[in-house]
Design a protein around this motif. Structure first.
Motif, PDB file in Angstrom:
ATOM      1  N   LEU A 125       0.854  -1.181   0.000  1.00  0.00           N
ATOM      2  CA  LEU A 125       0.000   0.000   0.000  1.00  0.00           C
ATOM      3  C   LEU A 125       0.894   1.237   0.000  1.00  0.00           C
ATOM      4  O   LEU A 125       1.722   1.411   0.891  1.00  0.00           O
ATOM      5  CB  LEU A 125      -0.935   0.009   1.205  1.00  0.00           C
ATOM      6  CG  LEU A 125      -2.034   1.083   1.194  1.00  0.00           C
ATOM      7  CD1 LEU A 125      -3.274   0.593   1.931  1.00  0.00           C
ATOM      8  CD2 LEU A 125      -1.545   2.383   1.843  1.00  0.00           C
ATOM      9  N   THR A 126       0.720   2.060  -1.003  1.00  0.00           N
ATOM     10  CA  THR A 126       1.479   3.307  -1.100  1.00  0.00           C
ATOM     11  C   THR A 126       0.520   4.472  -0.899  1.00  0.00           C
ATOM     12  O   THR A 126      -0.389   4.679  -1.704  1.00  0.00           O
ATOM     13  CB  THR A 126       2.170   3.429  -2.472  1.00  0.00           C
ATOM     14  OG1 THR A 126       3.078   2.337  -2.652  1.00  0.00           O
ATOM     15  CG2 THR A 126       2.938   4.749  -2.562  1.00  0.00           C
ATOM     16  N   GLU A 127       0.701   5.208   0.202  1.00  0.00           N
ATOM     17  CA  GLU A 127      -0.147   6.362   0.485  1.00  0.00           C
ATOM     18  C   GLU A 127       0.563   7.621  -0.017  1.00  0.00           C
ATOM     19  O   GLU A 127       1.726   7.856   0.306  1.00  0.00           O
ATOM     20  CB  GLU A 127      -0.419   6.463   1.983  1.00  0.00           C
ATOM     21  CG  GLU A 127      -1.567   7.401   2.332  1.00  0.00           C
ATOM     22  CD  GLU A 127      -2.040   7.222   3.762  1.00  0.00           C
ATOM     23  OE1 GLU A 127      -3.120   7.724   4.093  1.00  0.00           O
ATOM     24  OE2 GLU A 127      -1.319   6.587   4.559  1.00  0.00           O
ATOM     25  N   VAL A 128      -0.131   8.406  -0.830  1.00  0.00           N
ATOM     26  CA  VAL A 128       0.479   9.561  -1.487  1.00  0.00           C
ATOM     27  C   VAL A 128      -0.036  10.852  -0.862  1.00  0.00           C
ATOM     28  O   VAL A 128      -1.247  11.065  -0.778  1.00  0.00           O
ATOM     29  CB  VAL A 128       0.179   9.548  -3.005  1.00  0.00           C
ATOM     30  CG1 VAL A 128       0.930  10.676  -3.708  1.00  0.00           C
ATOM     31  CG2 VAL A 128       0.556   8.195  -3.608  1.00  0.00           C
ATOM     32  N   LYS A 129       0.867  11.724  -0.465  1.00  0.00           N
ATOM     33  CA  LYS A 129       0.488  12.985   0.182  1.00  0.00           C
ATOM     34  C   LYS A 129      -0.094  13.955  -0.840  1.00  0.00           C
ATOM     35  O   LYS A 129       0.321  13.972  -1.997  1.00  0.00           O
ATOM     36  CB  LYS A 129       1.704  13.620   0.859  1.00  0.00           C
ATOM     37  CG  LYS A 129       2.241  12.823   2.030  1.00  0.00           C
ATOM     38  CD  LYS A 129       3.377  13.547   2.727  1.00  0.00           C
ATOM     39  CE  LYS A 129       2.866  14.728   3.523  1.00  0.00           C
ATOM     40  NZ  LYS A 129       3.921  15.347   4.360  1.00  0.00           N
ATOM     41  N   GLY A 136       4.169  19.688  -5.368  1.00  0.00           N
ATOM     42  CA  GLY A 136       3.372  18.562  -4.901  1.00  0.00           C
ATOM     43  C   GLY A 136       2.983  17.624  -6.032  1.00  0.00           C
ATOM     44  O   GLY A 136       2.946  16.403  -5.855  1.00  0.00           O
ATOM     45  N   ILE A 137       2.695  18.181  -7.203  1.00  0.00           N
ATOM     46  CA  ILE A 137       2.348  17.361  -8.371  1.00  0.00           C
ATOM     47  C   ILE A 137       3.538  16.506  -8.781  1.00  0.00           C
ATOM     48  O   ILE A 137       3.404  15.301  -9.041  1.00  0.00           O
ATOM     49  CB  ILE A 137       1.895  18.252  -9.540  1.00  0.00           C
ATOM     50  CG1 ILE A 137       0.605  18.985  -9.189  1.00  0.00           C
ATOM     51  CG2 ILE A 137       1.693  17.417 -10.814  1.00  0.00           C
ATOM     52  CD1 ILE A 137       0.200  20.045 -10.193  1.00  0.00           C
ATOM     53  N   LEU A 138       4.718  17.117  -8.834  1.00  0.00           N
ATOM     54  CA  LEU A 138       5.926  16.382  -9.225  1.00  0.00           C
ATOM     55  C   LEU A 138       6.248  15.285  -8.213  1.00  0.00           C
ATOM     56  O   LEU A 138       6.696  14.191  -8.596  1.00  0.00           O
ATOM     57  CB  LEU A 138       7.100  17.346  -9.353  1.00  0.00           C
ATOM     58  CG  LEU A 138       6.952  18.434 -10.418  1.00  0.00           C
ATOM     59  CD1 LEU A 138       8.172  19.353 -10.412  1.00  0.00           C
ATOM     60  CD2 LEU A 138       6.758  17.822 -11.808  1.00  0.00           C
ATOM     61  N   GLU A 139       6.002  15.564  -6.933  1.00  0.00           N
ATOM     62  CA  GLU A 139       6.244  14.550  -5.905  1.00  0.00           C
ATOM     63  C   GLU A 139       5.275  13.373  -6.066  1.00  0.00           C
ATOM     64  O   GLU A 139       5.665  12.210  -5.888  1.00  0.00           O
ATOM     65  CB  GLU A 139       6.089  15.172  -4.517  1.00  0.00           C
ATOM     66  CG  GLU A 139       6.305  14.213  -3.352  1.00  0.00           C
ATOM     67  CD  GLU A 139       7.709  13.634  -3.293  1.00  0.00           C
ATOM     68  OE1 GLU A 139       7.873  12.566  -2.655  1.00  0.00           O
ATOM     69  OE2 GLU A 139       8.641  14.222  -3.871  1.00  0.00           O
ATOM     70  N   LEU A 157       8.227  11.970 -17.524  1.00  0.00           N
ATOM     71  CA  LEU A 157       6.946  12.609 -17.217  1.00  0.00           C
ATOM     72  C   LEU A 157       7.147  13.813 -16.305  1.00  0.00           C
ATOM     73  O   LEU A 157       6.522  14.864 -16.514  1.00  0.00           O
ATOM     74  CB  LEU A 157       5.985  11.603 -16.572  1.00  0.00           C
ATOM     75  CG  LEU A 157       4.595  12.138 -16.222  1.00  0.00           C
ATOM     76  CD1 LEU A 157       3.884  12.658 -17.467  1.00  0.00           C
ATOM     77  CD2 LEU A 157       3.753  11.064 -15.537  1.00  0.00           C
ATOM     78  N   LYS A 158       7.999  13.701 -15.309  1.00  0.00           N
ATOM     79  CA  LYS A 158       8.256  14.829 -14.407  1.00  0.00           C
ATOM     80  C   LYS A 158       8.820  16.022 -15.176  1.00  0.00           C
ATOM     81  O   LYS A 158       8.419  17.165 -14.937  1.00  0.00           O
ATOM     82  CB  LYS A 158       9.243  14.408 -13.310  1.00  0.00           C
ATOM     83  CG  LYS A 158       8.624  13.563 -12.204  1.00  0.00           C
ATOM     84  CD  LYS A 158       9.658  13.164 -11.170  1.00  0.00           C
ATOM     85  CE  LYS A 158      10.171  14.344 -10.386  1.00  0.00           C
ATOM     86  NZ  LYS A 158      11.147  13.937  -9.348  1.00  0.00           N
ATOM     87  N   ALA A 159       9.734  15.754 -16.099  1.00  0.00           N
ATOM     88  CA  ALA A 159      10.331  16.840 -16.878  1.00  0.00           C
ATOM     89  C   ALA A 159       9.276  17.541 -17.721  1.00  0.00           C
ATOM     90  O   ALA A 159       9.241  18.778 -17.800  1.00  0.00           O
ATOM     91  CB  ALA A 159      11.445  16.288 -17.765  1.00  0.00           C
ATOM     92  N   LEU A 276      -9.151  20.812  -9.886  1.00  0.00           N
ATOM     93  CA  LEU A 276      -8.605  20.642  -8.539  1.00  0.00           C
ATOM     94  C   LEU A 276      -7.838  19.335  -8.345  1.00  0.00           C
ATOM     95  O   LEU A 276      -7.462  19.009  -7.219  1.00  0.00           O
ATOM     96  CB  LEU A 276      -9.740  20.714  -7.510  1.00  0.00           C
ATOM     97  CG  LEU A 276     -10.634  21.962  -7.560  1.00  0.00           C
ATOM     98  CD1 LEU A 276     -11.722  21.872  -6.503  1.00  0.00           C
ATOM     99  CD2 LEU A 276      -9.811  23.227  -7.373  1.00  0.00           C
ATOM    100  N   GLY A 277      -7.623  18.609  -9.432  1.00  0.00           N
ATOM    101  CA  GLY A 277      -6.975  17.307  -9.308  1.00  0.00           C
ATOM    102  C   GLY A 277      -5.502  17.357  -8.968  1.00  0.00           C
ATOM    103  O   GLY A 277      -4.949  16.424  -8.391  1.00  0.00           O
ATOM    104  N   PHE A 278      -4.819  18.418  -9.344  1.00  0.00           N
ATOM    105  CA  PHE A 278      -3.383  18.554  -9.142  1.00  0.00           C
ATOM    106  C   PHE A 278      -2.644  17.313  -9.630  1.00  0.00           C
ATOM    107  O   PHE A 278      -1.996  16.598  -8.876  1.00  0.00           O
ATOM    108  CB  PHE A 278      -3.069  18.870  -7.672  1.00  0.00           C
ATOM    109  CG  PHE A 278      -3.291  20.318  -7.349  1.00  0.00           C
ATOM    110  CD1 PHE A 278      -2.256  21.230  -7.366  1.00  0.00           C
ATOM    111  CD2 PHE A 278      -4.578  20.778  -7.086  1.00  0.00           C
ATOM    112  CE1 PHE A 278      -2.486  22.581  -7.107  1.00  0.00           C
ATOM    113  CE2 PHE A 278      -4.814  22.129  -6.826  1.00  0.00           C
ATOM    114  CZ  PHE A 278      -3.764  23.037  -6.843  1.00  0.00           C
ATOM    115  N   GLY A 279      -2.786  17.122 -10.947  1.00  0.00           N
ATOM    116  CA  GLY A 279      -2.132  16.004 -11.619  1.00  0.00           C
ATOM    117  C   GLY A 279      -1.533  16.458 -12.937  1.00  0.00           C
ATOM    118  O   GLY A 279      -1.249  17.653 -13.120  1.00  0.00           O
ATOM    119  N   PRO A 280      -1.361  15.559 -13.887  1.00  0.00           N
ATOM    120  CA  PRO A 280      -0.720  15.891 -15.164  1.00  0.00           C
ATOM    121  C   PRO A 280      -1.444  16.951 -15.988  1.00  0.00           C
ATOM    122  O   PRO A 280      -0.835  17.589 -16.842  1.00  0.00           O
ATOM    123  CB  PRO A 280      -0.708  14.546 -15.897  1.00  0.00           C
ATOM    124  CG  PRO A 280      -0.745  13.524 -14.822  1.00  0.00           C
ATOM    125  CD  PRO A 280      -1.604  14.111 -13.746  1.00  0.00           C
TER     126      PRO A 280
END
Length: 304
Positions: A125-129, A136-139, A157-159, A276-280
């Motif tokens: 289980l990986t819990e993501v902050k 925060g998105i890159l993390e 993807l991060k770049a 509000l997703g704070f994703g890609p």
């Protein structure tokens, strides 16, 4: 006889080195097999949280998704996967019934009793902050990519996402106008529930170049019509809701009708997962929001 003795002596001297080489080879093969099995075993992943699901797709690892939660509405293919329910109202039994190898879970998922059961289960289980910022998105991408063991894809993807975010924020602030915004989560119960600081709504308003009029509040709080009138927002923002009635009616509600937003008909309604997703996709959402702010500001300039 002397030749045989010398040969045996030489072999005795070499034996430790031969044994060490064989042992090293054995452990190398064993570790490689364990790593391969670890990757193969993570073929049934559950993603709980819209941004996590989007990251999995952006890493092109969607073939490993076994199930998602109800917030995972993008891309559309994700909605066709088995669903474990709303991320804040999970059933541990329902999640475990999908037979996952690995659970990716957004911080804040619940209830805590269900999360405790999942953490106690013999499943990764990986819990993501959740951090409402570009960093925060890159993390998030880093954590998901590491969990999926995709180092090269994660780096790429991060770049890309960082470059997109940098450009979108620069774009927004280049054309920014001094607009004051109120983000309304709900309007029931006589007092609208609005976004204060430390929320995704507060963060996107600022990143898009405007000001949250209720930054003095923390989290989501109900406010009176008197407080709303005093805050004098130029724009009302809301999330679109499937099947909802005309949301522009809010501008005629008591309190709203006496603000610059209500008097000028300035309402922005956007998809909540997108905004509000704070994703890609956040970079594009910021550009879209900034463009809407500019149109409203231009309309006000014409009137004045």
């Amino acid at each position: 006889m002397r030749v045989l003795t010398r040969a045996l002596d030489s072999f005795s001297l070499m034996l430790p080195y031969v044994a060490a080489a064989l042992l090293s080879l054995f452990f190398g093969m064993f570790i490689g097999q364990v790593q391969a099995e670890g990757t193969q075993n993570d073929q049934r992943i559950i993603s709980i949280g819209s941004s996590l699901t989007e990251i999995v797709y952006a890493l092109e690892a969607q073939d490993r998704l076994a199930a998602v939660d109800t917030t995972s509405l993008y891309p559309e293919e994700a909605t066709k996967l088995p669903n474990v329910g709303y991320m804040r109202a999970l059933s541990a039994e329902g999640v475990l019934a999908t037979n996952p190898d690995h659970i990716l879970m957004m911080e804040g998922s619940g209830p805590s009793t269900a999360v405790d059961v999942l953490k106690a289960a013999s499943i990764k289980l990986t819990e993501v902050k959740e951090v409402y910022s570009p960093e925060g998105i890159l993390e998030k991408i880093d954590v998901v990519g590491t969990a999926l063991q995709l180092p090269e894809e994660t780096k790429a993807l991060k770049a890309k996402v960082k470059a997109d975010l940098d450009e979108a924020i620069a774009y927004a602030h280049l054309q920014a106008k001094p607009l004051k915004v109120v983000f309304v989560i709900s309007e029931g119960g006589g007092k609208p529930l609005v976004a204060g600081r430390e929320t995704g709504a507060h963060a996107v308003i600022g990143l898009a170049g405007a000001t949250n009029v209720f930054a003095n509040l923390r989290g989501y709080k109900p406010v009176s019509k008197e407080a709303l009138i005093a805050a004098a927002p130029d724009v009302v923002m809301m999330m679109s809701r499937p099947g909802s009635s005309d949301q522009s009616k809010i501008l005629k509600e008591p309190g709203f009708n006496l603000t610059p937003a209500g008097l000028n008909g300035n309402l922005i309604v956007m998809d909540g997962v997108y905004l509000l997703g704070f994703g890609p996709r956040t970079a594009q959402a910021l550009r879209d929001l900034s463009d809407r702010f500019v149109k409203i500001a231009a309309k006000s300039d014409v009137k004045s």
